[in-house]
Design an enzyme around this catalytic site. Structure first.
Site, PDB file in Angstrom:
ATOM      1  CG  ASP A 107      -2.342  -0.475   0.829  1.00 48.60           C
ATOM      2  OD1 ASP A 107      -2.514  -0.931  -0.315  1.00 48.60           O
ATOM      3  OD2 ASP A 107      -3.255  -0.381   1.670  1.00 48.60           O
ATOM      4  CG  ASP A 119      -8.236  -7.609  13.270  1.00 49.81           C
ATOM      5  OD1 ASP A 119      -9.064  -6.880  13.852  1.00 49.81           O
ATOM      6  OD2 ASP A 119      -7.015  -7.560  13.508  1.00 49.81           O
TER       7      ASP A 119
END
Length: 723
Positions: free
Chosen positions: A140, A437
């Site tokens: 990223d 998550d």
């Protein structure tokens, strides 16, 4: 052979020590009941000073008791898992499923390329058929340096993988192996082949030389890259596992290796790590489409080459495997000091809480070191029809050439692909939360899937723990903020999990989701009894009163069990004391700011953000960390709070002792013994703060601005309480 076919591939056993823990829980419960009885029967009258302080303290103790109940409930039924890898080899060696491995990185300055490729090489070297492994790196940061490091890793893998298999080396991260091996096996030249030195040299230069630029067509992609936040999709298949020429020096096939930097545009929200994972899900479905997916953070290298085979035992078990949605490994770290100065080991969570969560319905997904079924990340609900005949499952053969695949897959990682779709909602990792998550794992469990916690003797992954106090506090601030955000939203386990997951699992989740809420009761207990001591207001029974016994009993039994448990799980006495200090610091700062940010977000004054924990530090900071000297060194509101409360308790302790000495005739000591001990304990636990404020002269000491603000704030608080 026939008998072997009927045997399970894994077994679950109740963890040891349950009877001792149940006895401890009963003793604490009885003691707490007596404390509540004392509080309710001795509430000061309306005209008495300290009535509201007393009531506030009682409410704080109610919260502590409630949270202790949650913790106890989580730990009541811990289970351990054991696998039989030999049975998987006998039954399914020719039918092992393909594994897609996702490694995520976001910033080459915080997460150095050399560290990233150590993780990549460690998972490429799994003890598993290489033609069934595909490794994907999501960058990223869109860094040409990271791409260059990946290119070097693809070359070095031709030497490293056969070396690992020949000598069965562990761990299979080159840097970790050469650092820890007393005498590296094989040819001495192997260490010289390690390209980390060359990569680090190039990284320090911050650019790619002209010579390197012409080594691979992928470098041309950076010609049109405006910035790391504004660029096209960059997708390069560095090793094509289908290519018969993609072999190591011994002629064995290599795993597929893919580099991806998804498209970034300023006008589009990229959804942080969750967005990167979802882009990898789509891209990998076209290239390799492995039915099992492992995701690891770029700093968590594989420490156990057999982890994949362990996990396959859970997914391929004939009786229970079809129910398993994901298998979570613990987060463990290699750079901890002897006494774990910042309490980063998570030993108690890994050894007690997560096995307990597993016994109550399944562990949460904690973002790294987790193996998923591909279909559950794509939104599939559990049903009995999900049972897979692994011997008939054929891995899809992709016929397109590398160049065609690279071009056709780029659109899957574009900014606009997810518009008007269910990605980030019902498909892939969920968006809109700093702990994507946990919320994703909860959603998977609500769709009927079972999760497994697996904690083998040789740890599956080793990562990098924070090496400064601020890094640790900021990391826990993000975790606690995101967890509480889940609790206060429609994704709460009591809302989303209603009639979908067991009530005991809903309650178990709250152990983590309510971290941030602990700040209020803790801050009250740290501040109010000390200020009342300064004013001469007693909040606890006299030392000669029999009501002091429940307080003394609960404190002694609770802390004694905590110490014994900590040492049993591999800690030290000093490590336990450091853990108590960090427990307090996190509640006073990380959890407080996490709680405050949630309130501001609900009021519309702030938005969720994702903060990356730095994995590198300066040499002098690293040296102080190794010496277990607490690092301050920068101005932060968190440090201002810590220093202010430390000084406030010092002033109150001194004031209380003066009162005892001056008024000895009227037995002040008896009335204030517990308050003086509490205040003195807070002073003692804050010794590193006092050293940082007044005694140290190094760069890690407390900044002068923080010292001045803290002194003035503490004096002001004491003055207000007195007048």
């Amino acid at each position: 052979m026939g008998d072997n076919n009927g045997l399970p591939l894994f077994v679950s056993k109740s963890a040891k020590g349950r009877i001792l823990f149940q006895l401890y829980a009963i003793l604490i419960f009885v003691g707490v009941c007596f404390i509540f009885l004392y509080r309710l029967s001795h509430i000061p009258r309306r005209e008495e000073a300290g009535r509201w302080a007393w009531i506030g303290l009682f409410l704080s103790e109610l919260w502590f008791s409630f949270y202790w109940f949650l913790t106890t409930f989580v730990r009541l039924n811990p289970i351990d898992r054991y696998t039989f890898k030999d049975r998987i080899s006998l039954r399914y060696e020719k039918f092992l499923p393909s594994i897609d491995i996702f490694v995520c990185t976001a910033d080459p300055t915080i997460e150095p390329p050399a560290m990233v490729i150590n993780t990549v090489l460690s998972v490429m070297a799994y003890d598993y058929p290489p033609e069934k492994l595909s490794v994907y790196l999501s960058d990223d940061g869109g860094s040409v340096l990271t791409f260059y490091a990946m290119l070097e890793a693809s070359r070095f893998s031709k030497i490293w993988l056969p070396f690992c298999k020949k000598f069965k080396v562990e761990p299979r991260s080159p840097e970790a192996y050469f650092r820890t091996a007393v005498e590296p096996l094989g040819e001495p030249a192997m260490a010289k082949e390690w390209t980390s030195v060359k990569i680090e040299t190039t990284t320090k230069l911050g650019r790619i030389s002209e010579e390197i630029y012409h080594e691979h067509k992928g470098f041309k992609e950076w010609t049109w890259l405006a910035s790391k936040r504004d660029h096209q999709t960059i997708l390069q298949i560095l090793i094509d596992g289908r290519d018969p020429n993609a072999v190591d020096i011994e002629g064995q096939p290599l795993p597929t290796l893919v580099y991806l930097a998804r498209e970034k545009r300023p006008q589009y929200h990229h959804n942080f790590k969750a967005g990167a994972m979802n882009a990898l899900l789509r891209v990998s479905s076209k290239i390799s489409n492995g039915p099992i997916i492992l995701n690891v953070d770029c700093d968590m290298y594989s420490n156990n080459s057999e982890s994949v085979r362990d996990v396959i035992c859970f997914f391929m078990d004939e009786e229970e495997g079809h129910k398993v949605g994901f298998v979570q490994f613990p987060q463990t770290f290699e750079n901890l000091t002897k006494n774990d100065v910042y309490s980063s080991s998570l030993n108690v969570i890994n050894e007690a809480e997560l096995p307990g969560l597993d016994g109550n319905g399944g562990p949460c997904y904690i973002g790294s070191g987790c193996f998923h079924r591909r279909e559950i990340l794509c939104g599939q609900k559990y049903s009995k029809k999900c049972k897979v005949d692994w011997k008939r499952l054929n891995n899809r053969e992709v016929e397109e050439s590398v160049s065609v695949l690279e071009e056709t897959c780029k659109v899957l990682a574009s900014c606009t692909y997810e518009e008007n779709t269910q990605w980030g909602k019902e498909m892939g990792l969920k968006y809109g939360c700093p702990v994507e998550d946990v919320i994703t794992g909860l959603a998977i469990q609500c769709r009927g899937w079972r999760s497994i916690y697996f904690n083998p003797e040789r740890k599956g992954f080793l990562g990098v723990a924070p090496t400064t106090l601020l890094q640790s506090l900021v990391q826990h601030k993000r975790w606690s903020e995101g967890d509480f955000q889940i609790f206060a939203s429609r994704y709460s386990p009591f809302v989303m999990g209603y009639k979908k997951i067991p009530l005991k699992l809903q309650l178990s989740y709250c152990y983590f989701l309510l971290w941030a809420a602990n700040c209020l009761a803790t801050l009250y207990y740290v501040v109010v009894p000390s200020l009342c001591l300064l004013r001469g207001i007693s909040l606890f029974p006299e030392i000669s009163n029999s009501w002091v016994l429940p307080f003394a009993f609960v404190i002694f039994v609770h802390r004694a069990y905590s110490l014994g448990e900590f040492v049993f799980f591999g800690g030290t006495l000093q490590g336990w004391w450091n853990d108590q200090r960090m427990w307090l610091y996190k509640r006073m700062t990380s959890y407080f700011f996490g709680f405050l940010d949630n309130i501001l977000r609900l009021l519309g004054f702030s938005k969720s953000a994702f903060v990356i924990t730095a994995k590198v530090t300066d040499d002098d900071v690293s040296q102080r960390y190794k010496q277990e000297i607490m690092e301050f060194g920068t101005s932060s509101p968190m440090f201002t709070i810590l220093a202010t409360l430390a000084l406030l308790n010092t002033f109150c302790f001194i004031g209380g002792m003066v009162r005892v000495i001056v008024d000895v005739e009227i037995l002040v000591w008896e009335r204030f013994t517990l308050q003086i001990l509490l205040c003195g304990l807070l002073v003692f636990i804050n010794l590193p703060v006092y050293q940082g404020l007044f005694l140290r002269k190094d760069n890690g000491s407390m900044p002068t601005s923080v010292t001045c603000q803290s002194i003035m704030s503490a004096i002001l608080a004491c003055a207000i309480s007195l007048y």
